[in-house]
Design a protein around this motif. Structure first.
Motif, PDB file in Angstrom:
ATOM      1  N   GLY A   1      -5.921   5.267   0.283  1.00 26.26           N
ATOM      2  CA  GLY A   1      -4.610   4.650   0.501  1.00 26.26           C
ATOM      3  C   GLY A   1      -3.944   5.163   1.760  1.00 26.26           C
ATOM      4  O   GLY A   1      -3.298   4.401   2.490  1.00 26.26           O
TER       5      GLY A   1
ATOM      6  N   THR B   1       0.823  -1.203   0.000  1.00 26.41           N
ATOM      7  CA  THR B   1       0.000   0.000   0.000  1.00 26.41           C
ATOM      8  C   THR B   1       0.860   1.257   0.000  1.00 26.41           C
ATOM      9  O   THR B   1       0.558   2.228  -0.696  1.00 26.41           O
ATOM     10  CB  THR B   1      -0.929   0.004   1.237  1.00 26.41           C
ATOM     11  OG1 THR B   1      -1.731  -1.174   1.211  1.00 26.41           O
ATOM     12  CG2 THR B   1      -1.824   1.231   1.234  1.00 26.41           C
TER      13      THR B   1
ATOM     14  N   LEU C   1      -8.226  10.410  -8.604  1.00 30.32           N
ATOM     15  CA  LEU C   1      -6.958  10.091  -7.937  1.00 30.32           C
ATOM     16  C   LEU C   1      -6.877  10.595  -6.500  1.00 30.32           C
ATOM     17  O   LEU C   1      -6.421   9.858  -5.619  1.00 30.32           O
ATOM     18  CB  LEU C   1      -5.784  10.632  -8.763  1.00 30.32           C
ATOM     19  CG  LEU C   1      -4.386  10.251  -8.273  1.00 30.32           C
ATOM     20  CD1 LEU C   1      -4.238   8.733  -8.196  1.00 30.32           C
ATOM     21  CD2 LEU C   1      -3.312  10.838  -9.182  1.00 30.32           C
TER      22      LEU C   1
ATOM     23  N   LEU D   1      -8.594   8.133  -4.303  1.00 25.96           N
ATOM     24  CA  LEU D   1      -7.801   6.914  -4.132  1.00 25.96           C
ATOM     25  C   LEU D   1      -6.638   7.142  -3.165  1.00 25.96           C
ATOM     26  O   LEU D   1      -6.306   6.279  -2.352  1.00 25.96           O
ATOM     27  CB  LEU D   1      -7.272   6.445  -5.493  1.00 25.96           C
ATOM     28  CG  LEU D   1      -8.320   5.957  -6.498  1.00 25.96           C
ATOM     29  CD1 LEU D   1      -7.659   5.613  -7.826  1.00 25.96           C
ATOM     30  CD2 LEU D   1      -9.075   4.757  -5.950  1.00 25.96           C
TER      31      LEU D   1
END
Length: 204
Positions: A81, A20, A74, A77
């Protein structure tokens, strides 16, 4: 007296694109480049005194607006994350530990984790086994084997020598395989009586 450094566990964790943190770092770099590109277009067009809208539309609305959709998605995301990475720091993620060498023994990670105490270990070796991959091609795959038998009692098949795992780091994308010398040094620090060998290609 043994130094604190000598008794410190030797740990090999998963690296590369499969983690990750690495994916988060790459995503952050991509997002930073996108922001830099936008600011560059704005500054250059402002200095020229020309339209800012046209070059921005040419960049972000190309291919049916795919770059713009990616640019909007993005940050979401990256946020997900970041949250995942924070949770991983709070919790011990055993799935990312591929190998541990400490005063108690050798801990093999991966899909089938196992701990072998030094009292049972007769040797540690690196070898390559002849295998057929998913595409049907013949390959030599490196493995780490913890030998539970004395040298003169080893059977022909290396799979019967003791627990084994793929050589740490070999199959990770953009990862780095464990150096053989690093393993030999770690074992020598924690169990000097255990021999470590590199046997190369071995036919079962």
């Amino acid at each position: 007296m043994q130094s604190a450094q000598a008794t410190e566990p030797f740990v090999v964790k998963r690296h590369g694109l499969g983690t990750t943190r690495t994916a988060l770092a790459l995503g952050t770099v991509v997002f930073g480049l996108m922001v830099a590109l936008t600011l560059t277009i704005v500054v250059v067009q402002a200095i020229r005194g020309e339209s800012i809208r046209e070059p921005l539309e040419a960049v972000w609305l190309a291919w049916g607006g795919t770059p713009l959709i990616f640019a909007v998605g993005l940050p979401i995301l990256l946020l997900v994350g970041a949250i995942t990475a924070i949770e991983e720091r709070r919790e011990e993620d055993d799935d990312d530990v591929l190998l541990t060498v400490d005063d108690t023994g050798i801990h093999l990670g991966g899909e089938q984790p196992r701990m072998i105490p030094w009292g049972d270990v007769r040797g540690v070796c690196r070898l390559e086994r002849h295998e057929v991959n998913d595409e049907g091609e013949d390959t030599w795959e490196p493995h780490l084997v913890v030998m539970l038998l004395d040298e003169d009692a080893l059977p022909r098949s290396t799979k019967a020598w003791g627990p084994s795992c793929p050589w740490p780091g070999t199959h990770e994308i953009l990862g780095r395989a464990l150096p053989y010398d690093a393993l030999a040094t770690a074992v020598a620090q924690h169990a000097p009586h255990v021999p470590v060998s590199n046997r190369g290609r071995v036919e079962d």
